[in-house]
Scaffold this motif. Structure first.
Motif, mmCIF file in Angstrom:
data_model
loop_
_atom_site.group_PDB
_atom_site.id
_atom_site.type_symbol
_atom_site.label_atom_id
_atom_site.label_comp_id
_atom_site.label_asym_id
_atom_site.label_seq_id
_atom_site.Cartn_x
_atom_site.Cartn_y
_atom_site.Cartn_z
ATOM 1 N N PHE A 1 0.871 -1.173 0.000
ATOM 2 C CA PHE A 1 0.000 0.000 0.000
ATOM 3 C C PHE A 1 0.906 1.220 0.000
ATOM 4 C CE2 PHE A 1 -2.745 -3.206 1.943
ATOM 5 C CZ PHE A 1 -3.923 -3.011 1.236
ATOM 6 N N ALA A 2 0.688 2.121 -0.948
ATOM 7 C CA ALA A 2 1.570 3.289 -1.071
ATOM 8 C C ALA A 2 1.603 4.103 0.220
ATOM 9 C CB ALA A 2 1.113 4.162 -2.238
ATOM 10 N N GLY A 3 0.419 4.352 0.796
ATOM 11 C CA GLY A 3 0.362 5.149 2.023
ATOM 12 C C GLY A 3 1.148 4.534 3.163
ATOM 13 N N THR A 4 1.090 3.207 3.270
ATOM 14 C CA THR A 4 1.819 2.514 4.337
ATOM 15 C C THR A 4 3.323 2.650 4.142
ATOM 16 O OG1 THR A 4 0.021 0.914 4.574
ATOM 17 C CG2 THR A 4 2.160 0.295 5.486
ATOM 18 N N LEU A 5 3.785 2.479 2.907
ATOM 19 C CA LEU A 5 5.218 2.628 2.617
ATOM 20 C C LEU A 5 5.711 4.033 2.956
ATOM 21 C CD1 LEU A 5 5.558 0.800 -0.835
ATOM 22 C CD2 LEU A 5 6.286 -0.042 1.409
ATOM 23 N N ILE A 6 4.914 5.034 2.594
ATOM 24 C CA ILE A 6 5.292 6.423 2.839
ATOM 25 C C ILE A 6 5.308 6.721 4.333
ATOM 26 C CG2 ILE A 6 4.598 8.830 2.468
ATOM 27 C CD1 ILE A 6 3.357 7.821 -0.235
ATOM 28 N N ASP A 7 4.315 6.191 5.037
ATOM 29 C CA ASP A 7 4.239 6.370 6.488
ATOM 30 C C ASP A 7 5.431 5.698 7.176
ATOM 31 O OD1 ASP A 7 3.393 6.925 9.037
ATOM 32 O OD2 ASP A 7 1.581 5.697 8.961
ATOM 33 N N GLN A 8 5.731 4.475 6.782
ATOM 34 C CA GLN A 8 6.850 3.740 7.384
ATOM 35 C C GLN A 8 8.192 4.400 7.103
ATOM 36 O OE1 GLN A 8 6.234 -0.188 5.742
ATOM 37 N NE2 GLN A 8 4.832 -0.805 7.371
ATOM 38 N N LYS B 1 -2.668 13.040 8.138
ATOM 39 C CA LYS B 1 -3.810 12.170 8.455
ATOM 40 C C LYS B 1 -3.747 10.862 7.676
ATOM 41 C CE LYS B 1 -8.814 12.781 9.172
ATOM 42 N NZ LYS B 1 -9.949 13.697 8.903
ATOM 43 N N HIS B 2 -3.299 10.931 6.426
ATOM 44 C CA HIS B 2 -3.201 9.741 5.565
ATOM 45 C C HIS B 2 -2.049 9.966 4.599
ATOM 46 C CE1 HIS B 2 -3.958 6.618 2.686
ATOM 47 N NE2 HIS B 2 -5.111 6.258 3.220
ATOM 48 N N ALA B 3 -1.003 9.147 4.716
ATOM 49 C CA ALA B 3 0.227 9.365 3.948
ATOM 50 C C ALA B 3 0.068 9.116 2.456
ATOM 51 C CB ALA B 3 1.347 8.476 4.500
ATOM 52 N N GLY B 4 -1.065 8.562 2.043
ATOM 53 C CA GLY B 4 -1.299 8.352 0.620
ATOM 54 C C GLY B 4 -1.797 9.598 -0.093
ATOM 55 N N PHE B 5 -2.037 10.672 0.659
ATOM 56 C CA PHE B 5 -2.583 11.901 0.091
ATOM 57 C C PHE B 5 -1.547 13.026 0.142
ATOM 58 C CE2 PHE B 5 -6.282 9.477 0.783
ATOM 59 C CZ PHE B 5 -7.354 10.041 0.108
#
Length: 280
Positions: free
Chosen positions: A212-219, A235-239
């Motif tokens: 998941f792109a957002g998860t990778l960016i958050d991590q 709030k959401h790293a995919g945005f």
């Protein structure tokens, strides 16, 4: 164009046309053909980033036309300008299931077909029966779902020069209470997890296989990473959100930085889901 996109970003268009009917659209296309000027087509401007120098030629924004709806036996027929989110509620009212995923997706139903929009394991390709399209000469014809060659966030409509004017959906009957409950759940999840209060173009990156792109960016510790007025949402790293005065250059640099960091860290190449248009 900052006033005509959900990102609130973008330089000037030479000419912006907001047709309100098929007849007006045909008239504009006639001018385009006679004058041989570049043409750019937009739906509601919700999944697009316009560069800072703007767009040369004529831009036709279709979001304020073709908002009709009717039910034909087991089919639901929408004008391409009909709000995707409102269409999901209309499907619920008609007791049809399969469109619950679309309850919080911004933009028009025509644009949703064009990009094969989706969420929560649902996609437009699962419910589209056929679409009516217009070519640049003003001729209309019908394309079946098979002819659209649906893929992940893509269809054969992209770069085809064809304009979606009507969308016909086919979905099985369902229990209205169960459909509403599912939609309420999806809506709650969106409101609690996504930065809907900030200008954005929706999810910025396509989902890479197995991740998941957002998860990778958050991590990677990039939540809140900022370039100018563009920021990875806290709030959401995919945005990617416009926190104020963001330019397209800010967003593009931020995208590049994120891609570089994720590629170096886990070897995954992130690809933007948002359509980038306009003069560099």
């Amino acid at each position: 164009m900052s006033g005509h996109t959900s990102f609130k970003i973008g330089g000037p268009a030479d000419i912006l046309v907001l047709p309100e009917s098929i007849e007006q659209l045909r008239e504009v296309l006639k001018v385009v053909k006679e004058t041989v000027v570049p043409l750019t087509l937009l739906g509601n401007g919700s999944n697009v980033l316009v560069r800072d120098k703007g767009i040369r030629g004529i831009v036709i924004k279709l979001g304020n036309m073709l908002r009709h709806f009717y039910e034909a036996e087991d089919l639901l027929v929408f004008g391409s300008g009909y709000s995707l989110a409102l269409a999901s509620y209309k499907a619920m009212e008609c007791g049809r299931t399969g469109m619950e995923f679309a309850v919080g997706i911004p933009g028009s139903i025509g644009g949703a077909v064009y990009m094969n929009a989706g969420a929560y394991d649902g996609e437009m390709q699962n419910i589209v029966n056929c679409v009516k399209v217009m070519d640049l000469q003003g001729n209309e014809r019908v394309l079946t779902a098979e002819e659209l060659n649906f893929g992940y966030r893509k269809t054969s409509l992209q770069n085809s020069g064809l304009i979606v004017t009507e969308v016909t959906l086919k979905m099985p009957s369902g229990n209205k209470d169960e459909i509403k409950s599912k939609m309420d759940d999806f809506s709650h999840r969106r409101i609690s997890k996504q930065p809907l209060e900030m200008p954005s173009a929706g999810s910025m990156f396509k989902r890479p296989p197995g991740y998941f792109a957002g998860t990778l960016i958050d991590q990677a510790g990039l939540k809140g990473y900022t370039v100018g007025g563009a920021q990875i949402s806290t709030k959401h790293a995919g945005f990617v959100v416009n926190v104020g005065g963001a330019t397209a250059a800010d967003v593009l640099q931020l995208i590049k930085d994120v891609q570089t960091k994720i590629k170096a860290g886990v070897g995954v190449e992130l690809q933007p889901e948002v359509l980038v248009i306009g003069e560099e």
